[in-house]
Design an enzyme around this catalytic site. Sequence first.
Site: not given
Ligand code: TYM
Length: 334
Positions: A111, A200, A197
């Site tokens: 990022k 968003k 992957k």
């Molecule tokens: P975020 O918002 O980017 O994504 C949310 C969840 O979706 C999963 N994910 C995917 N899984 C499979 N294939 C993909 N292409 C894909 N893209 C996204 C992510 O692994 C995630 O589980 N840092 C986290 C948010 C967060 C969090 C936490 C998660 C903040 N605090 C505490 C767990 C525990 C994130 O960026 O999610």
Amino acid sequence: KQRVLSGVQPTGNLHLGNYLGAIRNWVEVQKNYDNYFCVVDLHAITVPHDRDLLAADTYKIAALYLACGIDLEYSTIFVQSHISAHSELTWLLNCITPLNWLERMIQFKEKALKQGENVSVGLLDYPVLMAADILLYDADRVPVGEDQKQHIELTRDIVLRINDQFGTPEQPVLKLPEPLIRTEGARVMSLTDGTKKMSKSDPSEMSRISLLDPPEVITKKIKRCKTDPIKGLEFDNPERPECNNLLTLYMLLSSKTKEEVARDCGEMGWGQFKPLLAETTVETLEPIQEKYKKIITDKGYIESVLKEGRIKAEASAHQVLARVKTALGFSVPL
Ligand code: TYM
């Protein structure tokens, strides 16, 4: 019951990767755990954000959690910024986390490249805030997609360090959490490039299927998605990342086994398989979309869910925060 915590950022629409890598798995196991599902809005401002969308997107994610089947009987839904302990614990953890641990994080490096000179301190600190999210609820399990694995490992390293410095083996300060990552669906790939992957932040809408895409858009995206000219369909051929991804999507969405999909689709051409995948995707997402439409128009309901969630989550968060402050030796205010 063991505790589960996970979260999603309120940035734009959720896509099939978020659903299959995370939310669907939360729904599947929620009865076995005491669950906390957070909308991580503080994470959403680590890159430049639109202030006019933040609150609405936060409600949208909460509504999507409910529409996807998160059940309030087993699960608590809340907003990260509603509970100040998240920011406060982040500061305490910041002061015991070595800088080089954060500089090593793959997501930060990726990022940061995009942000150039404007990388915020918050983006570097993102994984520490995530550690605070997990640790404030004494979570045993953190169900996420593959891309979050390194962040959970960092959380574990922080716990080991704080327990070593400020706890005893009998009385650790913080609980050591474990990731919960499925083998299938943990890394859903882009529709336009099977080696990247689904994300968003990909500038092309054609690269992902949003949970709220109407049927004709889903069908169009699948019709146009990248494939290859090889005859027959197969899993696990490293030369055919798109083929593996699309078959995996079909497997997960149809709830068939890998063997069944390999058998049923092995002889198919893309012209036969794509409509099947499109139809299955539409069928899976339709009930979610129906439910979402009802929930999102009832702002009062979403507010009441988030208020109840805040009250319940706050109780746990305050206890853990007090435990950490005591362990670190802070004076108690009168
Ligand atoms: P975020 O918002 O980017 O994504 C949310 C969840 O979706 C999963 N994910 C995917 N899984 C499979 N294939 C993909 N292409 C894909 N893209 C996204 C992510 O692994 C995630 O589980 N840092 C986290 C948010 C967060 C969090 C936490 C998660 C903040 N605090 C505490 C767990 C525990 C994130 O960026 O999610």
